[in-house]
Design a protein around this motif. Structure first.
Motif, PDB file in Angstrom:
ATOM      1  N   ILE A   1      29.404  45.017  -2.761  1.00 40.51           N
ATOM      2  CA  ILE A   1      28.821  46.430  -3.273  1.00 40.51           C
ATOM      3  C   ILE A   1      27.478  46.772  -2.993  1.00 40.51           C
ATOM      4  O   ILE A   1      27.066  47.797  -2.488  1.00 40.51           O
ATOM      5  N   GLY A   2      26.500  45.658  -2.821  1.00 40.64           N
ATOM      6  CA  GLY A   2      25.239  45.781  -2.295  1.00 40.64           C
ATOM      7  C   GLY A   2      24.906  46.390  -0.900  1.00 40.64           C
ATOM      8  O   GLY A   2      24.243  47.349  -0.700  1.00 40.64           O
ATOM      9  N   PHE A   3      26.031  45.865  -0.102  1.00 44.29           N
ATOM     10  CA  PHE A   3      26.013  46.463   1.310  1.00 44.29           C
ATOM     11  C   PHE A   3      26.446  47.743   1.564  1.00 44.29           C
ATOM     12  O   PHE A   3      25.864  48.620   2.178  1.00 44.29           O
ATOM     13  N   GLY A   4      27.366  48.406   0.649  1.00 43.79           N
ATOM     14  CA  GLY A   4      27.841  49.485   0.741  1.00 43.79           C
ATOM     15  C   GLY A   4      26.888  50.346   0.086  1.00 43.79           C
ATOM     16  O   GLY A   4      26.636  51.449   0.718  1.00 43.79           O
ATOM     17  N   ALA A   5      26.261  50.056  -1.039  1.00 43.08           N
ATOM     18  CA  ALA A   5      25.079  50.857  -1.697  1.00 43.08           C
ATOM     19  C   ALA A   5      24.027  51.351  -0.692  1.00 43.08           C
ATOM     20  O   ALA A   5      23.527  52.359  -0.580  1.00 43.08           O
ATOM     21  N   LYS A   6      23.378  49.877  -0.191  1.00 42.22           N
ATOM     22  CA  LYS A   6      22.206  50.198   0.707  1.00 42.22           C
ATOM     23  C   LYS A   6      22.569  51.069   2.019  1.00 42.22           C
ATOM     24  O   LYS A   6      21.916  51.830   2.521  1.00 42.22           O
ATOM     25  N   GLY A   7      23.910  50.896   2.438  1.00 42.86           N
ATOM     26  CA  GLY A   7      24.274  51.681   3.445  1.00 42.86           C
ATOM     27  C   GLY A   7      24.273  53.158   3.245  1.00 42.86           C
ATOM     28  O   GLY A   7      23.882  53.929   4.110  1.00 42.86           O
TER      29      GLY A   7
ATOM     30  N   ALA B   1      22.087  51.633   8.481  1.00 47.57           N
ATOM     31  CA  ALA B   1      23.355  52.068   7.698  1.00 47.57           C
ATOM     32  C   ALA B   1      24.417  51.177   8.587  1.00 47.57           C
ATOM     33  O   ALA B   1      25.409  50.709   7.954  1.00 47.57           O
ATOM     34  N   LEU B   2      24.418  51.133   9.800  1.00 56.60           N
ATOM     35  CA  LEU B   2      25.290  50.698  10.809  1.00 56.60           C
ATOM     36  C   LEU B   2      25.292  49.053  10.349  1.00 56.60           C
ATOM     37  O   LEU B   2      26.187  48.506  10.331  1.00 56.60           O
ATOM     38  N   GLN B   3      24.138  48.591  10.172  1.00 58.65           N
ATOM     39  CA  GLN B   3      24.136  47.039  10.027  1.00 58.65           C
ATOM     40  C   GLN B   3      24.689  46.847   8.841  1.00 58.65           C
ATOM     41  O   GLN B   3      25.231  45.544   8.433  1.00 58.65           O
ATOM     42  N   CYS B   4      24.602  47.517   7.706  1.00 60.06           N
ATOM     43  CA  CYS B   4      25.104  47.496   6.263  1.00 60.06           C
ATOM     44  C   CYS B   4      26.727  47.553   6.686  1.00 60.06           C
ATOM     45  O   CYS B   4      27.616  46.695   5.820  1.00 60.06           O
ATOM     46  N   ALA B   5      27.197  48.524   7.300  1.00 65.01           N
ATOM     47  CA  ALA B   5      28.729  48.572   7.430  1.00 65.01           C
ATOM     48  C   ALA B   5      29.151  47.242   8.283  1.00 65.01           C
ATOM     49  O   ALA B   5      30.283  46.898   7.843  1.00 65.01           O
ATOM     50  N   LEU B   6      28.383  46.639   9.058  1.00 65.81           N
ATOM     51  CA  LEU B   6      28.805  45.428   9.688  1.00 65.81           C
ATOM     52  C   LEU B   6      28.817  44.403   8.996  1.00 65.81           C
ATOM     53  O   LEU B   6      29.893  43.862   9.034  1.00 65.81           O
ATOM     54  N   ALA B   7      27.996  44.186   8.120  1.00 62.71           N
ATOM     55  CA  ALA B   7      27.819  43.251   7.018  1.00 62.71           C
ATOM     56  C   ALA B   7      28.911  43.164   6.068  1.00 62.71           C
ATOM     57  O   ALA B   7      29.613  42.283   5.866  1.00 62.71           O
ATOM     58  N   LEU B   8      29.226  44.444   5.750  1.00 67.58           N
ATOM     59  CA  LEU B   8      30.543  44.401   4.692  1.00 67.58           C
ATOM     60  C   LEU B   8      31.770  44.330   5.370  1.00 67.58           C
ATOM     61  O   LEU B   8      32.593  43.511   5.045  1.00 67.58           O
ATOM     62  N   ILE B   9      31.919  44.521   6.638  1.00 66.26           N
ATOM     63  CA  ILE B   9      33.150  44.476   7.455  1.00 66.26           C
ATOM     64  C   ILE B   9      33.346  42.869   7.839  1.00 66.26           C
ATOM     65  O   ILE B   9      34.359  42.384   7.657  1.00 66.26           O
ATOM     66  N   VAL B  10      32.300  42.241   8.065  1.00 70.06           N
ATOM     67  CA  VAL B  10      32.385  40.740   8.270  1.00 70.06           C
ATOM     68  C   VAL B  10      32.414  39.916   7.272  1.00 70.06           C
ATOM     69  O   VAL B  10      33.446  39.180   7.031  1.00 70.06           O
TER      70      VAL B  10
END
Length: 77
Positions: free
Chosen positions: A56-62, A34-43
């Motif tokens: 949206i995929g990053f957020g949904a998976k997170g 979940a933290l990796q998905c949040a980081l991907a979204l932020i970057v």
């Protein structure tokens, strides 16, 4: 250091229920992802790369990973 880690591993295995250890580690991995998905979204947002669908995929998976970490139950019960 390796002997200490090995000794601690043996102590934990003998003093705890194996299913509890597996359930706890699974929750920890879900939280890590979940933290990796949040980081991907932020970057993605900061650098202006990726599409809206990817974000949206990053957020949904997170969110799925957060739910798994929060309500994950052991397999035996």
């Amino acid at each position: 250091m390796r002997r200490l880690a090995g000794g601690l591993t043996i102590v934990i295995a003998w003093l705890t229920d194996l299913f509890e250890v597996v359930a706890l580690s699974s929750r920890a991995f879900a939280l890590f992802y979940a933290l990796q998905c949040a980081l991907a979204l932020i970057v993605s947002v900061r650098n202006g790369v990726g599409t809206a669908v990817q974000r949206i995929g990053f957020g949904a998976k997170g969110l799925v990973c957060l739910v798994a970490a929060a309500v994950g139950a052991p397999a035996e019960g």
